[in-house]
Design a protein around this motif. Structure first.
Motif, PDB file in Angstrom:
ATOM      1  N   ILE A 193      50.234  35.676  28.151  1.00 28.33           N
ATOM      2  CA  ILE A 193      50.904  34.608  28.889  1.00 28.33           C
ATOM      3  C   ILE A 193      50.029  34.148  30.055  1.00 28.33           C
ATOM      4  CG2 ILE A 193      52.853  34.112  30.412  1.00 28.33           C
ATOM      5  CD1 ILE A 193      54.544  35.902  28.534  1.00 28.33           C
ATOM      6  N   LEU A 194      49.473  35.121  30.782  1.00 28.12           N
ATOM      7  CA  LEU A 194      48.638  34.755  31.925  1.00 28.12           C
ATOM      8  C   LEU A 194      47.391  33.995  31.498  1.00 28.12           C
ATOM      9  CD1 LEU A 194      48.638  37.516  34.623  1.00 28.12           C
ATOM     10  CD2 LEU A 194      49.917  35.409  34.449  1.00 28.12           C
ATOM     11  N   LEU A 195      46.896  34.365  30.310  1.00 21.44           N
ATOM     12  CA  LEU A 195      45.702  33.709  29.784  1.00 21.44           C
ATOM     13  C   LEU A 195      45.939  32.217  29.566  1.00 21.44           C
ATOM     14  CD1 LEU A 195      43.226  35.345  29.379  1.00 21.44           C
ATOM     15  CD2 LEU A 195      43.723  35.531  26.963  1.00 21.44           C
ATOM     16  N   ALA A 196      47.209  31.839  29.341  1.00 18.15           N
ATOM     17  CA  ALA A 196      47.519  30.439  29.065  1.00 18.15           C
ATOM     18  C   ALA A 196      47.548  29.597  30.333  1.00 18.15           C
ATOM     19  CB  ALA A 196      48.858  30.325  28.347  1.00 18.15           C
ATOM     20  N   ILE A 197      47.641  30.248  31.512  1.00 20.80           N
ATOM     21  CA  ILE A 197      47.644  29.492  32.772  1.00 20.80           C
ATOM     22  C   ILE A 197      46.221  29.494  33.318  1.00 20.80           C
ATOM     23  CG2 ILE A 197      48.761  29.204  35.002  1.00 20.80           C
ATOM     24  CD1 ILE A 197      50.888  31.146  34.131  1.00 20.80           C
ATOM     25  N   PRO A 198      45.586  28.335  33.435  1.00 19.22           N
ATOM     26  CA  PRO A 198      44.237  28.303  34.014  1.00 19.22           C
ATOM     27  C   PRO A 198      44.264  29.018  35.363  1.00 19.22           C
ATOM     28  CG  PRO A 198      44.819  26.136  33.175  1.00 19.22           C
ATOM     29  CD  PRO A 198      46.056  26.985  33.063  1.00 19.22           C
ATOM     30  N   LEU A 211      42.680  28.965  38.148  1.00 18.26           N
ATOM     31  CA  LEU A 211      42.662  28.217  39.411  1.00 18.26           C
ATOM     32  C   LEU A 211      44.036  27.600  39.682  1.00 18.26           C
ATOM     33  CD1 LEU A 211      40.819  27.322  41.740  1.00 18.26           C
ATOM     34  CD2 LEU A 211      40.447  25.201  40.512  1.00 18.26           C
ATOM     35  N   ILE A 212      44.702  27.147  38.613  1.00 19.09           N
ATOM     36  CA  ILE A 212      46.037  26.550  38.768  1.00 19.09           C
ATOM     37  C   ILE A 212      47.028  27.603  39.251  1.00 19.09           C
ATOM     38  CG2 ILE A 212      47.956  25.486  37.499  1.00 19.09           C
ATOM     39  CD1 ILE A 212      45.703  23.608  37.661  1.00 19.09           C
ATOM     40  N   PHE A 213      46.925  28.783  38.676  1.00 17.93           N
ATOM     41  CA  PHE A 213      47.837  29.860  39.055  1.00 17.93           C
ATOM     42  C   PHE A 213      47.618  30.239  40.518  1.00 17.93           C
ATOM     43  CE2 PHE A 213      49.583  34.251  37.633  1.00 17.93           C
ATOM     44  CZ  PHE A 213      50.809  33.915  38.174  1.00 17.93           C
ATOM     45  N   LEU A 239      46.429  28.377  42.772  1.00 19.18           N
ATOM     46  CA  LEU A 239      46.903  27.252  43.572  1.00 19.18           C
ATOM     47  C   LEU A 239      48.418  27.330  43.773  1.00 19.18           C
ATOM     48  CD1 LEU A 239      45.547  23.704  43.103  1.00 19.18           C
ATOM     49  CD2 LEU A 239      47.991  23.984  43.147  1.00 19.18           C
ATOM     50  N   ALA A 240      49.131  27.690  42.690  1.00 19.68           N
ATOM     51  CA  ALA A 240      50.590  27.804  42.804  1.00 19.68           C
ATOM     52  C   ALA A 240      50.969  28.895  43.800  1.00 19.68           C
ATOM     53  CB  ALA A 240      51.189  28.092  41.430  1.00 19.68           C
ATOM     54  N   THR A 284      55.197  31.979  24.592  1.00 20.06           N
ATOM     55  CA  THR A 284      54.198  31.865  25.657  1.00 20.06           C
ATOM     56  C   THR A 284      54.660  30.863  26.706  1.00 20.06           C
ATOM     57  OG1 THR A 284      52.571  32.217  23.929  1.00 20.06           O
ATOM     58  CG2 THR A 284      51.748  31.585  26.085  1.00 20.06           C
ATOM     59  N   LEU A 315      58.114  32.608  40.750  1.00 18.07           N
ATOM     60  CA  LEU A 315      57.180  32.410  41.860  1.00 18.07           C
ATOM     61  C   LEU A 315      57.771  31.453  42.889  1.00 18.07           C
ATOM     62  CD1 LEU A 315      54.320  33.040  42.871  1.00 18.07           C
ATOM     63  CD2 LEU A 315      53.537  31.031  41.630  1.00 18.07           C
ATOM     64  N   PHE A 316      58.333  30.333  42.409  1.00 16.80           N
ATOM     65  CA  PHE A 316      58.819  29.344  43.356  1.00 16.80           C
ATOM     66  C   PHE A 316      60.224  29.640  43.864  1.00 16.80           C
ATOM     67  CE2 PHE A 316      55.235  27.049  41.671  1.00 16.80           C
ATOM     68  CZ  PHE A 316      54.716  26.518  42.836  1.00 16.80           C
ATOM     69  N   GLY A 358      40.979  25.013  28.674  1.00 16.42           N
ATOM     70  CA  GLY A 358      41.915  25.530  29.659  1.00 16.42           C
ATOM     71  C   GLY A 358      41.283  25.543  31.039  1.00 16.42           C
ATOM     72  N   ILE A 369      52.400  22.000  36.170  1.00 17.63           N
ATOM     73  CA  ILE A 369      51.777  23.229  35.666  1.00 17.63           C
ATOM     74  C   ILE A 369      52.178  23.451  34.211  1.00 17.63           C
ATOM     75  CG2 ILE A 369      51.667  25.728  35.891  1.00 17.63           C
ATOM     76  CD1 ILE A 369      51.885  25.412  38.875  1.00 17.63           C
ATOM     77  N   VAL A 410      49.679  23.706  30.974  1.00 13.89           N
ATOM     78  CA  VAL A 410      49.651  24.869  30.093  1.00 13.89           C
ATOM     79  C   VAL A 410      49.913  24.451  28.648  1.00 13.89           C
ATOM     80  CG1 VAL A 410      50.851  26.987  29.493  1.00 13.89           C
ATOM     81  CG2 VAL A 410      50.258  26.546  31.857  1.00 13.89           C
ATOM     82  N   PHE A 467      46.877  22.954  27.171  1.00 10.45           N
ATOM     83  CA  PHE A 467      45.901  23.993  26.817  1.00 10.45           C
ATOM     84  C   PHE A 467      46.291  24.691  25.513  1.00 10.45           C
ATOM     85  CE2 PHE A 467      44.917  28.634  27.529  1.00 10.45           C
ATOM     86  CZ  PHE A 467      43.587  28.544  27.180  1.00 10.45           C
ATOM     87  N   LEU A 468      47.589  24.993  25.373  1.00 10.78           N
ATOM     88  CA  LEU A 468      48.044  25.676  24.167  1.00 10.78           C
ATOM     89  C   LEU A 468      47.882  24.786  22.933  1.00 10.78           C
ATOM     90  CD1 LEU A 468      51.209  27.523  25.477  1.00 10.78           C
ATOM     91  CD2 LEU A 468      48.987  28.502  24.902  1.00 10.78           C
TER      92      LEU A 468
END
Lengths: 325, 273, 311
Positions: B110-115, B117-119, B121-122, C15, C26-27, C243, C281, C285, C288-289
């Motif tokens: 799952i983490l691999l799917a979030i670039p 730098l974007i993560f 940044l969040a 995913t 997170l938010f 990605g 975001i 994602v 990318f997928l």
């Protein structure tokens, strides 16, 4: 007398490394008459496969030929230009390799890989070439070749792949087939079929064979003449029957002693050399004298210092041993 | 040999950056923050100000030298966090297998799917700018590659004879992981960590450039470049030097990583970008 | 084939859900609350009673798990929420930006592939040569360059100094050149390295030796037998790099004021527009997928060994 299809004389091959060149093949020479089957026997690392690559003109860095002559159908390959060398390969001499699993391109159908030969060497159009590929597959006794040509290598068994390799190799009716351990990677039952297939096809087409193997029993049944290689040199060479009945070199002795009795063929895998103790010297050892002396029961003083010259055997052929006489 | 040249050149560049960070107060000619003099603003590089001055009259040379402290701190600390997280998760997943392995692998995917730098940044958006936030954001988002390699190594090593032997002799899992597994996978992990420090420095610069990392007036190379962007017509030298500092530092780390790989982990040359 | 695409699409769902969960959690721990973020536009603190009513109306007092369930149900209908700032649906905001983002990403990747792959190929065929050495020094340098600095330098040279190209903004191809170059350099470097390594791998394979023994010219060996097998290995890098590219685009878009998703993300972060941040975001994602799904499918089309396993 027919001209030899392959003539090798005084061949030296080295591998270039950090500490300068290391000799791998030294003063190897033999010739194969048209249509004959010739066996080159030795343990792995003795230089037999490298000799085969040299015959194909396929030595690549860091391997390098430093001396000697290789002539295919009377043509010296050293003086052939790139285009001529390509014409020689495939058309005059073809090769099959030990590993049928990796020797075929995984991304192309076997039909296309066979057809490529007709396109390359006979200028055929792809459509015609692919029709002829079906016939080529049929000739190596593959069932339902019309369907098989559309298969990819991974869909075929090892034996089937080796048949495809044979079909590719013999597609353009070469004068010489170089077979480097063609059955080593196969099951015992399949080995016999492949050997028989190669012998039959080559006999029917008048193609000579250079059969390279560690398996003396196999080579003896297939070939008229045999050369035994040890640590880069040919130590004995004679007609198959004479070599088996009257071995002169202690190493040949040992190889024959390691054969299973009752004329049965060697068991699968590396034949155990029961009567030869010790290990093959590494090429970097630069052993002086006779390369075999550390493992030889008959070795005496000058075996440690002088390389034995090649002498004629009583029954014909040659042997390199101080103690033959 | 190319590998040795990599090591020497890379090590040299990294040594220069480390020296700048350690001895910044002595190397710098001015205070990077307080010595602002509007009378001397926008001076081109020259004898008094080697790299020139910025729009507020601060000495760029001194700011670049001090910037090494921020970059290297962020790079080293966040990569240390990544290495620890990735190694712990990877080794335990590979060694224990089972449901834990499934959980770790799913999480990694799952983490691999979030670039990354974007993560990062969040996370910065949630935590707000600052050094501490940067360390957390970059230290939590770049461990997936370490985890994958550590897992693969642990899987391969656990069937080895000496690991089996240690188990038979009654060593606990922790002892086996620390004594048998870790020392035998250190090579590849060191290589990944070296390259990762460079990546973290680039990310810090990017986040600071966006205004989400180190806040002005502190001299981060990235935030200096952010300044430079708005004044590119007037003070182009402000853009040149901090960027060059980032480039040379990261280049040094990449060369060092490549050189270490040739030295420690030669068979993997084609495995990794 | 259709079944394969469907299967891959289904495999993306967990995913995406996982990513949505992580971002959502997170938010939710953000200091301050949704309601104060919504109402605090600099006019001072809000009346606590108003805030409480707002929270109740927005359902913010429900437990996290309930809120996440609601969020996921929303997402499944394609609803990314409503922007705090503009009151528009986030989906529409994202839709307005995605074209520009795609344009930039594809231009950068196209540039990287067009130069990087042939360069790596050429270097691999002449290992140790001057071209090889220079290409690999160039590649490691390209990987070490901060993209926004490179962009800044390009901007200075081509826009400010030479005045050949516009320095920022969105428009025709002339606006695209500099951002695409800045963004494309590191995938270019990586592709050159990966291609070189793959070609070196393949060129020593047994089947290439077979091809040579067939009497083929070296050119034909390379174009017919080496190229396709090596490109198969390169394909993975292209997919994964997309990605990273989408991530790095944020900085380049900001630098060149490019109206893409990345810029929307940064603007939304500064405006504390949480639905817009989450939405951008998630779309990044998803993008990318999808790219990696396409790479998987391309694999099946090129490599017969995988086709068999899949069917």
């Amino acid at each position: 007398m027919t001209a030899a299809v392959l003539e090798i004389a005084g061949l030296d091959i080295v591998v270039d490394g950090g500490r300068g060149p290391t000799p791998l093949v030294e003063d190897v020479g033999f010739s194969i008459p048209a249509g004959a089957a010739f066996g080159l026997v030795g343990e792995s690392g003795c230089g037999k496969s490298i000799t085969a690559l040299a015959v194909m003109g396929l030595l690549r860095t860091p391997l390098r030929r430093t001396r000697g002559r290789i002539a295919l159908a009377g043509r010296d390959i050293a003086s052939a230009d790139a285009a001529e060398l390509r014409r020689l390969r495939g058309r005059e001499v073809a090769m099959i390799f030990q590993e049928p699993m990796t020797a075929l391109n995984p991304l192309q159908t076997v039909g296309r890989q066979i057809a490529e030969m007709f396109v390359l060497h006979e200028g055929a159009r792809w459509r015609d070439a692919e029709d002829r590929a079906v016939e080529a597959l049929r000739s190596v006794r593959v069932a339902a070749p019309e369907r098989r040509v559309r298969d990819y290598p991974h869909q075929l068994s090892g034996g089937m792949r080796q048949r495809v390799m044979i079909a590719i190799a013999l597609a353009c009716k070469p004068k010489l087939l170089v077979a480097d351990e063609p059955t080593t990677a196969l099951d015992v039952t399949v080995q016999a079929e492949i050997v028989e297939l190669m012998s039959d096809l080559c006999a029917a087409r008048g193609t000579a064979i250079l059969m390279i193997s560690h398996d003396l029993g196999l080579v003896a049944r297939m070939c008229r003449e045999i050369a035994v290689m040890y640590a880069g040199r040919i130590v004995e060479q004679a007609a198959a029957a004479d070599l088996l009945s009257h071995p002169r070199h202690p190493y040949t002795h040992g190889l024959i002693g390691a054969l299973p009795r009752l004329g049965a063929r060697a068991v699968r895998g590396r034949a155990r050399l029961a009567e030869i103790t010790g290990v093959v010297p590494a090429p970097t050892d630069r052993l002086a004298g006779c390369r075999f002396h550390p493992r030889c029961g008959r070795a005496t003083g000058h075996c440690h210092t002088d390389a034995p010259p090649s002498k004629a055997r009583q029954e014909g052929g040659i042997v390199r041993c101080h103690h033959d006489g | 040999m190319a590998g040795r040249a990599n090591l020497w050149i890379g090590g040299g560049l990294v040594a220069v950056a480390v020296a700048a960070a350690l001895f910044a107060p002595w190397i710098a000619t001015h205070d990077p923050v307080l010595d602002a003099n509007l009378m001397l603003s926008e001076e081109p590089p020259g004898r008094a100000f080697w790299f020139g001055t910025d729009t507020q009259g601060r000495d760029i040379w001194s700011r670049v030298v001090h910037g090494a402290r921020i970059s290297l701190t962020v790079g080293l600390v966040s990569q240390a966090m990544n290495t620890i997280i990735g190694t712990v998760l990877g080794v335990t997943a590979g060694y224990w297998g089972g449901w834990w392995d499934d959980v770790v692998s799913a999480f990694t995917n799952i983490l691999l799917a979030i670039p990354s730098l974007i993560f990062a940044l969040a996370i910065m958006a949630v935590l707000g700018p600052g050094l501490g936030s940067l360390l957390i954001a970059l230290g939590l988002t770049n461990w997936t590659f370490t985890a994958r390699i550590a897992r693969a190594q642990a899987l391969a090593l656990k069937s080895q004879g000496y690991v089996q032997a240690a188990r038979v002799m009654g060593y606990g899992d922790l002892a086996i992981m620390m004594r048998e597994l870790l020392p035998n996978m250190a090579g590849p992990l060191i290589v990944i960590a070296t390259l990762g420090i460079g990546g973290a420095i680039l990310s810090e610069a990017a986040l600071s450039f966006l205004g989400l990392g180190i806040r002005p007036p502190y001299p981060s190379w990235g935030s200096m470049l952010s300044d430079a962007r708005d004044n590119i017509r007037v003070v182009p030298w402000l853009a040149a030097f901090p960027g060059l500092a980032i480039f040379l530092t990261v280049l040094g780390l990449n060369l060092l990583g490549d050189g270490l790989r040739d030295l420690l982990d030669p068979q993997s040359r084609s495995r990794q970008p | 084939m259709l079944r394969l695409i469907l299967a891959r699409l289904l495999a993306m769902i967990p995913t995406i859900a996982g990513v949505a969960l992580i971002i959502f959690v997170l938010f939710s721990v953000i200091p301050g609350s949704f309601a104060s973020a919504l109402m605090d536009d600099g006019r001072g603190a809000m009346d606590p009673e108003v805030a409480a009513r707002m929270r109740a109306a927005l359902g913010l007092d429900d437990p996290l798990i309930v809120r996440f369930g609601r969020y996921m149900r929303q997402l499944m209908t394609g609803d990314l929420g409503t922007s705090f700032r503009t009151g528009e649906p986030v989906a529409r905001l994202v839709g307005q930006r995605i074209g520009a983002s795609l344009e930039l990403a594809l231009a950068a990747m196209g540039f990287a592939m067009l130069i990087g792959i042939p360069l790596g190929f050429y270097a691999a065929l002449r290992p140790g040569s001057l071209v090889d050495t220079l290409a690999m020094i160039g590649a490691v340098s390209g990987l070490s360059l901060p993209k926004f600095w490179l962009g800044l330098m390009l901007m200075y040279l081509f826009a400010v100094h030479l005045q050949w190209l516009p320095s920022f903004g969105y428009g025709g191809w002339r606006h695209l050149v500099l951002p695409a170059l800045a963004l494309g350099v590191s995938p270019l470097a990586l592709l050159a390295r990966t291609t070189r390594a793959s070609v070196l791998d393949v060129i020593n394979a047994d089947f290439v030796r077979t091809a040579r023994s067939k009497g083929m010219s070296e050119t034909r060996v390379v174009t017919w037998h080496v190229a396709r097998n090596a490109l198969l290995l390169v394909l993975t890098t292209v997919g994964l790099q997309f990605g990273a590219l989408m991530g790095q685009a944020v900085v380049v878009e900001k630098l060149f004021s490019w109206p893409g998703l990345g810029n929307l993300l940064v603007e939304s972060v500064f405006q504390r527009d949480i639905p817009a941040v989450q939405g951008s975001i998630l779309v990044l994602v998803l993008f990318f997928l999808v790219i990696n799904m396409l790479v998987d499918i391309a694999y099946v089309l090129i490599d017969p060994r995988i086709a068999v396993q899949a069917s």
